[in-house]
Design an enzyme around this catalytic site. Structure first.
Site, PDB file in Angstrom:
ATOM      1  N   ASN A  32       0.905  -1.265  -0.022  1.00 15.94           N
ATOM      2  CA  ASN A  32      -0.054   0.178  -0.067  1.00 15.94           C
ATOM      3  C   ASN A  32       0.892   1.133  -0.009  1.00 15.94           C
ATOM      4  O   ASN A  32       0.374   2.544  -0.134  1.00 15.94           O
ATOM      5  CB  ASN A  32      -0.918   0.064   1.210  1.00 15.94           C
ATOM      6  CG  ASN A  32      -0.473   0.045   2.626  1.00 15.94           C
ATOM      7  OD1 ASN A  32       0.910   0.308   2.752  1.00 15.94           O
ATOM      8  ND2 ASN A  32      -1.043  -0.115   3.583  1.00 15.94           N
ATOM      9  N   TYR A 142       3.018  -4.991  19.774  1.00 16.76           N
ATOM     10  CA  TYR A 142       3.516  -5.458  18.552  1.00 16.76           C
ATOM     11  C   TYR A 142       3.628  -7.127  18.548  1.00 16.76           C
ATOM     12  O   TYR A 142       3.211  -7.651  17.767  1.00 16.76           O
ATOM     13  CB  TYR A 142       4.830  -4.888  18.126  1.00 16.76           C
ATOM     14  CG  TYR A 142       5.589  -5.527  16.958  1.00 16.76           C
ATOM     15  CD1 TYR A 142       5.144  -5.465  15.783  1.00 16.76           C
ATOM     16  CD2 TYR A 142       6.801  -6.015  17.355  1.00 16.76           C
ATOM     17  CE1 TYR A 142       5.769  -5.940  14.918  1.00 16.76           C
ATOM     18  CE2 TYR A 142       7.669  -6.751  16.260  1.00 16.76           C
ATOM     19  CZ  TYR A 142       7.184  -6.795  15.257  1.00 16.76           C
ATOM     20  OH  TYR A 142       7.743  -7.106  14.223  1.00 16.76           O
ATOM     21  N   LYS A 146       1.749 -10.324  16.419  1.00 16.00           N
ATOM     22  CA  LYS A 146       2.394 -11.296  15.932  1.00 16.00           C
ATOM     23  C   LYS A 146       2.113 -12.546  16.270  1.00 16.00           C
ATOM     24  O   LYS A 146       1.990 -13.825  15.668  1.00 16.00           O
ATOM     25  CB  LYS A 146       3.876 -11.036  15.734  1.00 16.00           C
ATOM     26  CG  LYS A 146       3.962  -9.697  14.811  1.00 16.00           C
ATOM     27  CD  LYS A 146       4.318 -10.227  13.557  1.00 16.00           C
ATOM     28  CE  LYS A 146       4.743  -8.802  12.449  1.00 16.00           C
ATOM     29  NZ  LYS A 146       4.960  -9.077  10.963  1.00 16.00           N
ATOM     30  N   ARG A 222      21.036  -7.145  21.887  1.00 16.87           N
ATOM     31  CA  ARG A 222      20.178  -7.804  20.585  1.00 16.87           C
ATOM     32  C   ARG A 222      21.174  -8.547  19.675  1.00 16.87           C
ATOM     33  O   ARG A 222      22.385  -8.440  19.697  1.00 16.87           O
ATOM     34  CB  ARG A 222      19.760  -6.587  19.916  1.00 16.87           C
ATOM     35  CG  ARG A 222      18.651  -5.973  20.750  1.00 16.87           C
ATOM     36  CD  ARG A 222      17.315  -6.684  20.723  1.00 16.87           C
ATOM     37  NE  ARG A 222      16.236  -5.945  21.713  1.00 16.87           N
ATOM     38  CZ  ARG A 222      16.098  -5.684  22.804  1.00 16.87           C
ATOM     39  NH1 ARG A 222      16.788  -6.458  23.815  1.00 16.87           N
ATOM     40  NH2 ARG A 222      14.878  -4.961  23.331  1.00 16.87           N
TER      41      ARG A 222
HETATM   42  N1  UFG Z   1      17.634   2.142  20.895  1.00 13.23           N
HETATM   43  C1  UFG Z   1      18.264   3.412  21.531  1.00 13.23           C
HETATM   44  N2  UFG Z   1      18.099   4.505  20.869  1.00 13.23           N
HETATM   45  C2  UFG Z   1      17.550   4.724  19.799  1.00 13.23           C
HETATM   46  C3  UFG Z   1      17.053   3.410  19.193  1.00 13.23           C
HETATM   47  C4  UFG Z   1      17.146   2.379  19.763  1.00 13.23           C
HETATM   48  O1  UFG Z   1      19.022   3.168  22.488  1.00 13.23           O
HETATM   49  O2  UFG Z   1      17.548   5.706  19.434  1.00 13.23           O
HETATM   50  C5  UFG Z   1      17.845   0.792  21.483  1.00 13.23           C
HETATM   51  C6  UFG Z   1      16.308   0.169  22.007  1.00 13.23           C
HETATM   52  O3  UFG Z   1      16.070   0.583  23.079  1.00 13.23           O
HETATM   53  C7  UFG Z   1      16.753  -1.357  22.098  1.00 13.23           C
HETATM   54  C8  UFG Z   1      17.880  -1.388  20.883  1.00 13.23           C
HETATM   55  O4  UFG Z   1      18.179  -0.012  20.529  1.00 13.23           O
HETATM   56  O5  UFG Z   1      17.290  -1.535  23.034  1.00 13.23           O
HETATM   57  C9  UFG Z   1      17.203  -1.742  19.593  1.00 13.23           C
HETATM   58  O6  UFG Z   1      16.077  -1.031  19.224  1.00 13.23           O
HETATM   59  P1  UFG Z   1      15.464  -0.894  17.932  1.00 13.23           P
HETATM   60  O7  UFG Z   1      14.280  -0.171  17.845  1.00 13.23           O
HETATM   61  O8  UFG Z   1      16.389  -0.940  16.772  1.00 13.23           O
HETATM   62  O9  UFG Z   1      14.899  -2.662  17.659  1.00 13.23           O
HETATM   63  P2  UFG Z   1      13.914  -3.426  18.691  1.00 13.23           P
HETATM   64  O10 UFG Z   1      14.982  -4.411  19.530  1.00 13.23           O
HETATM   65  O11 UFG Z   1      13.052  -2.562  19.654  1.00 13.23           O
HETATM   66  O12 UFG Z   1      12.961  -4.191  17.803  1.00 13.23           O
HETATM   67  C10 UFG Z   1      13.582  -4.805  16.749  1.00 13.23           C
HETATM   68  C11 UFG Z   1      12.465  -4.984  15.489  1.00 13.23           C
HETATM   69  C12 UFG Z   1      11.206  -5.527  16.069  1.00 13.23           C
HETATM   70  C13 UFG Z   1      11.587  -7.101  16.658  1.00 13.23           C
HETATM   71  C14 UFG Z   1      12.661  -6.859  17.558  1.00 13.23           C
HETATM   72  C15 UFG Z   1      13.153  -8.251  17.934  1.00 13.23           C
HETATM   73  O13 UFG Z   1      11.963  -3.704  15.141  1.00 13.23           O
HETATM   74  O14 UFG Z   1      10.507  -5.874  15.097  1.00 13.23           O
HETATM   75  O15 UFG Z   1      13.655  -6.309  17.006  1.00 13.23           O
HETATM   76  O16 UFG Z   1      14.200  -8.218  18.652  1.00 13.23           O
HETATM   77  F1  UFG Z   1      10.528  -7.751  17.098  1.00 13.23           F
END
Ligand code: UFG
Length: 334
Positions: A32, A142, A146, A222
């Site tokens: 979309n 989220y 899923k 991560r």
């Molecule tokens: N983070 C920061 N500063 C920022 C952005 C992120 O410290 O400006 C940290 C977050 O708090 C987290 C880490 O970086 O600790 C990773 O964050 P992301 O947003 O990059 O990724 P997430 O781990 O939240 O999520 C990603 C995907 C999801 C998935 C998840 C599973 O976006 O779809 O990984 O690990 F479910």
């Protein structure tokens, strides 16, 4: 035979479409374009702009694409903090969208689906690395949206014989090696692209969300996997179903954990930039540590990730960033 890719203009979808085309598959893309980019779609794929909620639109596509061997479904929202603020948006689009898609697949006799699930379905894990059989107790809407999709697919398999592979992604990063496609979200919320925006001088500094987690340096840990390796796992999963195997779920990660501070250091090395950063409060919904046990995907699907060095992964994202400072806007597209 055709592979229909929903969400094929998004970050992971566009890399998967590209790999499918490289491997000689016939591909039709549905998107979309709310978060996806038309310019990200390999020109050899047929493109249909429309919404997964729109049953008439899906019928129209499946009436034209009459020889579908499988569907790969990426069309979902995926921002953890946004889901905490607006859970219904996630249940509506992700879970509701899946129901509409499965009804259309059932009625058009399409029997295979590969779909994006997530490490977020596990919530705060009881053990590391996380195995596919571990409890799934999401800590954010989220992940819950899923998990609902996984459950709905399971019952649809039993009732209608729609075979599925749920791929539970850990943290996806990087871009195609030639820098021609990459990650372009508005707004950007993910760690590596935000760090690279700082490196490029578009942001003044990185905020590190939470420094008091029970991890090696207090920041979240991560597991990063390269987007092209992830794309290849989808193709292997499709072939796995085509070979007559039963429905299944696989973790996709590298089995190695990096803290947010380690990622920052790796990005400083990969870019040669200073990248200022400051400590900030925790972000709601973040589990402390997510590391995959991904031996099942390697063993059962024969998945062999090519990228095992996080600095190399970041370098591919930096290559995309430096060649497309404004993302797909550089090609005259919003
Ligand atoms: N983070 C920061 N500063 C920022 C952005 C992120 O410290 O400006 C940290 C977050 O708090 C987290 C880490 O970086 O600790 C990773 O964050 P992301 O947003 O990059 O990724 P997430 O781990 O939240 O999520 C990603 C995907 C999801 C998935 C998840 C599973 O976006 O779809 O990984 O690990 F479910």
């Amino acid at each position: 035979m055709t592979v229909v890719v929903l969400g094929g203009a998004g970050y992971i979808g566009s890399h998967t479409v590209d790999r499918l085309i490289e491997k000689g598959y016939d591909v039709a893309v549905i998107d979309n374009l709310i978060t996806g980019h038309r310019a990200a779609v390999n020109p050899k794929a047929r493109f249909y702009q429309g919404d997964i909620h729109d049953r008439a639109f899906l019928d129209e596509v499946f009436n034209k694409e009459t020889n579908v061997e499988g569907v790969i479904h990426f069309a979902a929202f995926s921002i953890v903090p946004e889901s905490m603020k607006d859970p219904l948006k996630y249940f509506d689009n992700n879970t509701g969208g899946m129901i509409t898609l499965l009804k259309a697949m059932r009625d058009h006799n399409i029997k295979r689906i590969i779909f994006s699930s997530t490490a977020a379905t596990y919530g705060e894990p009881k053990q590391i690395p996380i195995k596919e059989t571990d409890p799934q107790i999401p800590t954010n809407p989220y992940g819950e949206s899923k998990l609902c999709m996984e459950k709905i697919i399971h019952w649809s398999d039993l009732a209608y014989g729609i075979k599925f592979v749920a791929l539970r992604y850990f943290n996806v990063a990087g871009a195609k090696a030639d820098g021609s496609i990459g990650e372009d979200h508005h707004p950007e919320t993910h760690l590596i692209p935000i760090i690279l925006q700082v490196a490029a001088g578009e942001r003044t500094g990185l905020k590190i969300f939470g420094t008091d987690y029970p991890t090696k340096d207090g920041t979240n840990v991560r597991d990063y996997v390269h987007v092209v390796d992830l794309a290849d796992a989808h193709i292997l999963a499709l072939e796995y179903l085509k070979a007559g195997n039963d429905s299944n779920a696989f973790n996709l990660g590298s089995s190695t954990g990096f803290s947010n501070k380690e990622i920052l250091e790796a990005a400083r090395k990969a870019t040669g930039k200073e990248i200022p950063a400051e400590d900030a409060p925790r972000r709601a919904g973040d589990p402390s540590t997510l590391i995959a046990a991904s031996d099942k995907a390697r063993k059962v699907l024969g998945w062999k990730p090519q990228y095992d060095d996080v600095e190399e992964i970041i370098k591919t994202a930096w290559n995309w960033k430096t060649s497309h400072p404004k993302g797909y806007n550089d090609r005259g597209e919003a």
